[in-house]
Design a protein around this motif. Structure first.
Motif, short mmCIF file in Angstrom:
data_model
loop_
_atom_site.label_atom_id
_atom_site.label_comp_id
_atom_site.label_asym_id
_atom_site.label_seq_id
_atom_site.Cartn_x
_atom_site.Cartn_y
_atom_site.Cartn_z
N MET A 93 -14.72 -15.84 37.03
CA MET A 93 -13.99 -15.10 36.17
C MET A 93 -13.21 -16.12 35.12
O MET A 93 -12.68 -17.19 35.78
CB MET A 93 -13.22 -14.10 36.59
CG MET A 93 -12.31 -13.33 35.52
SD MET A 93 -11.05 -12.10 36.52
CE MET A 93 -12.59 -11.06 37.00
N LYS A 94 -13.06 -15.84 33.95
CA LYS A 94 -12.39 -16.60 32.83
C LYS A 94 -10.95 -16.05 32.54
O LYS A 94 -10.74 -14.72 32.96
CB LYS A 94 -13.04 -16.61 31.62
CG LYS A 94 -14.25 -17.49 31.78
CD LYS A 94 -15.02 -17.89 30.46
CE LYS A 94 -16.32 -18.30 30.59
NZ LYS A 94 -17.10 -18.60 29.06
N ALA A 95 -10.00 -16.84 31.98
CA ALA A 95 -8.67 -16.22 31.82
C ALA A 95 -8.28 -16.75 30.27
O ALA A 95 -8.81 -17.89 30.02
CB ALA A 95 -7.55 -16.64 32.82
N MET A 96 -7.46 -16.11 29.76
CA MET A 96 -6.89 -16.58 28.35
C MET A 96 -5.67 -16.39 28.50
O MET A 96 -4.73 -15.62 29.01
CB MET A 96 -7.22 -15.55 27.32
CG MET A 96 -6.80 -15.78 25.86
SD MET A 96 -7.72 -14.79 24.39
CE MET A 96 -6.77 -15.76 23.34
N ILE A 97 -4.99 -17.71 27.98
CA ILE A 97 -3.29 -17.61 27.85
C ILE A 97 -3.04 -17.58 26.29
O ILE A 97 -3.34 -18.51 25.51
CB ILE A 97 -2.86 -19.11 28.30
CG1 ILE A 97 -3.30 -19.27 29.86
CG2 ILE A 97 -1.34 -19.12 28.35
CD1 ILE A 97 -3.17 -20.48 30.49
N LEU A 98 -2.22 -16.42 25.90
CA LEU A 98 -1.85 -16.36 24.56
C LEU A 98 -0.57 -17.32 24.18
O LEU A 98 0.31 -17.20 24.85
CB LEU A 98 -1.34 -14.98 24.46
CG LEU A 98 -2.49 -13.89 24.66
CD1 LEU A 98 -1.96 -12.57 24.55
CD2 LEU A 98 -3.71 -14.20 23.74
N ALA A 99 -1.08 -18.20 23.35
CA ALA A 99 0.04 -19.31 22.89
C ALA A 99 0.00 -19.50 21.65
O ALA A 99 0.55 -20.66 21.04
CB ALA A 99 -0.44 -20.67 23.66
N ALA A 100 -0.20 -18.56 20.66
CA ALA A 100 -0.35 -19.04 19.16
C ALA A 100 0.98 -18.53 18.42
O ALA A 100 0.90 -18.46 17.27
CB ALA A 100 -1.75 -18.06 18.65
N GLY A 101 1.69 -17.70 19.20
CA GLY A 101 3.10 -17.29 18.50
C GLY A 101 3.84 -18.38 18.03
O GLY A 101 4.28 -19.57 18.44
N ARG A 102 4.63 -17.95 17.03
CA ARG A 102 5.56 -18.96 16.26
C ARG A 102 6.89 -19.16 17.03
O ARG A 102 7.50 -20.28 17.03
CB ARG A 102 6.00 -18.25 15.05
CG ARG A 102 7.10 -19.23 14.33
CD ARG A 102 6.69 -20.53 13.77
NE ARG A 102 7.39 -21.46 13.12
CZ ARG A 102 7.79 -21.32 11.99
NH1 ARG A 102 7.22 -20.89 10.76
NH2 ARG A 102 8.94 -22.31 11.53
N GLY A 103 7.42 -18.03 17.78
CA GLY A 103 8.50 -18.19 18.64
C GLY A 103 10.04 -18.24 17.43
O GLY A 103 10.48 -19.17 18.04
N GLN A 104 9.93 -17.42 16.57
CA GLN A 104 11.08 -17.45 15.68
C GLN A 104 12.34 -17.38 16.42
O GLN A 104 13.30 -17.79 16.12
CB GLN A 104 11.12 -16.38 14.72
CG GLN A 104 9.72 -16.55 13.98
CD GLN A 104 9.90 -17.44 12.61
OE1 GLN A 104 10.95 -18.10 12.57
NE2 GLN A 104 9.54 -17.22 11.69
N ALA A 142 -2.01 -21.45 17.16
CA ALA A 142 -1.68 -21.49 15.70
C ALA A 142 -0.53 -22.59 15.51
O ALA A 142 -0.67 -23.71 15.26
CB ALA A 142 -1.57 -20.18 15.40
N TRP A 143 0.78 -22.05 15.62
CA TRP A 143 1.89 -22.79 15.50
C TRP A 143 1.81 -23.97 16.32
O TRP A 143 1.96 -23.83 17.50
CB TRP A 143 3.14 -21.89 15.55
CG TRP A 143 4.40 -22.70 15.35
CD1 TRP A 143 5.40 -23.25 16.41
CD2 TRP A 143 4.91 -23.15 14.22
NE1 TRP A 143 6.30 -23.93 15.83
CE2 TRP A 143 6.10 -23.91 14.50
CE3 TRP A 143 4.53 -23.40 12.87
CZ2 TRP A 143 6.89 -24.67 13.44
CZ3 TRP A 143 5.28 -24.10 11.93
CH2 TRP A 143 6.47 -24.55 12.31
N GLN A 144 1.86 -25.23 15.69
CA GLN A 144 2.11 -26.46 16.53
C GLN A 144 1.09 -26.59 17.54
O GLN A 144 1.15 -27.13 18.53
CB GLN A 144 3.48 -26.64 16.99
CG GLN A 144 4.54 -26.65 15.91
CD GLN A 144 4.58 -27.96 15.16
OE1 GLN A 144 4.24 -28.96 15.59
NE2 GLN A 144 5.02 -27.73 13.94
N GLY A 145 -0.26 -25.87 17.61
CA GLY A 145 -1.11 -25.78 18.46
C GLY A 145 -1.61 -27.21 18.96
O GLY A 145 -2.06 -27.42 19.84
N ASP A 146 -1.53 -28.20 17.64
CA ASP A 146 -2.21 -29.56 18.36
C ASP A 146 -1.30 -29.98 19.60
O ASP A 146 -1.84 -30.75 20.25
CB ASP A 146 -2.18 -30.42 17.13
CG ASP A 146 -3.12 -30.02 16.12
OD1 ASP A 146 -4.15 -29.47 16.31
OD2 ASP A 146 -3.36 -30.54 15.14
#
Length: 217
Positions: free
Chosen positions: A1-12, A54-58
Motif C-alpha cells: 500500500m502507498k501513502a500520500m503526505i499533503l505538503a503543498a500548502g502555503r501556511g499563511q 507547491a510553496w517552497q517545495g524544493d
C-alpha cells in the motif's frame, strides 16, 4: 500500500516562520514534521510514499530526495503555484497512488498508528477517515461519526484517512478542498469513521508550534 503526505500548502498563519520554509518542514522534537510521518509510515510497513509540493517545495525535495536514507521510496507530485487544495492535490497525484492509499496532512503531529488503516477492507468508492476530539480552535467539529445521525456530536477531521482511488471519480482536476467531498460522501454512506483519543496536534500557528515543542522536551 502507498501513502500520500499533503505538503503543498502555503501556511499563511505560520508567517513569518513559513516565509521561506514549507510548513511541514518546521521542526518538532528535533525533526521536521513531515519526517515524523515518514518514520511512522516506514514503521507500519509502508515504504512507497508520494508527497505533493507547491510553496517552497524544493526544500522538501532537497531534504528527503528519493527517501532512501529513511528506507522508503519517495515520489513527488508537483503542483502549480498556490497549490490545488487537499482534494485537488490527491486527484492530481492519483496516477502515482494506485487503487487504495493512505493520506496524511503534513502539518499535523500525532502518534496515531497508521498500520491500523492497512487492515481495513474498503469497497469500491469508499473511504475511511480518522476523527479526533475537538481542539480549542475548532470547537464545533467537522463531521459526526458515520454510524450516528447527522445531528449528533461532531468531531474534528484529523487529516488522516484511507481512500479508494475511485472515491474521487466524480471530480475533475483543479483546485478543490476535501471537506465538501467528505461531507457529501458521508451522506451517501461511502465514508466510515473512527474516533482517535491519542496525541494529535494541528501545527497551525507559531504559538501552537511553540507549545507543542515545549511539551516534547
Amino acid at each position: 500500500m502507498k501513502a500520500m503526505i499533503l505538503a503543498a500548502g502555503r501556511g499563511q498563519r505560520m508567517m513569518p516562520l513559513t516565509q521561506n520554509m514549507p510548513k511541514p518542514m518546521l521542526v518538532v522534537a528535533g525533526k521536521p514534521l513531515i519526517e515524523h510521518h515518514i518514520v511512522n509510515l516506514k514503521a507500519a510497513g509502508i515504504t512507497e510514499i508520494v508527497i505533493n509540493l507547491a510553496w517552497q517545495g524544493d526544500k522538501i525535495k532537497d531534504y528527503f530526495a528519493n527517501g532512501s536514507k529513511w528506507g522508503v521510496n519517495i515520489r513527488y507530485s508537483q503542483e502549480v503555484a498556490g497549490g490545488l487544495e487537499t482534494a485537488g492535490g490527491i486527484i492530481a497525484a492519483l496516477p502515482l497512488l494506485g487503487d487504495t492509499f493512505i493520506v496524511i496532512n503534513g502539518d499535523i503531529y500525532t502518534d496515531y498508528d497508521v498500520s491500523a488503516l492497512t487492515q481495513l477492507h474498503l469497497q469500491a468508492g469508499e473511504a475511511h477517515i480518522v476523527l479526533i476530539e475537538n481542539p480549542p480552535h475548532n470547537p464545533n467539529g467537522d463531521f459526526a461519526l458515520s454510524h450516528l445521525s447527522s445531528d449528533s456530536q461532531k468531531y474534528t477531521f484529523s487529516g488522516i484517512g484511507r481512500y479508494q482511488a475511485d472515491f474521487f471519480n466524480d471530480f475533475e482536476q483543479g483546485v478543490r478542498p476535501l471537506g465538501p467531498i467528505l461531507a457529501k460522501k458521508l451522506t451517501e454512506h461511502l465514508v466510515s469513521t473512527e474516533l482517535y483519543i491519542g496525541q494529535w496536534d494541528d501545527v497551525g500557528t507559531p504559538e501552537r508550534l511553540s507549545a507543542l515543542n515545549q511539551r516534547q522536551i
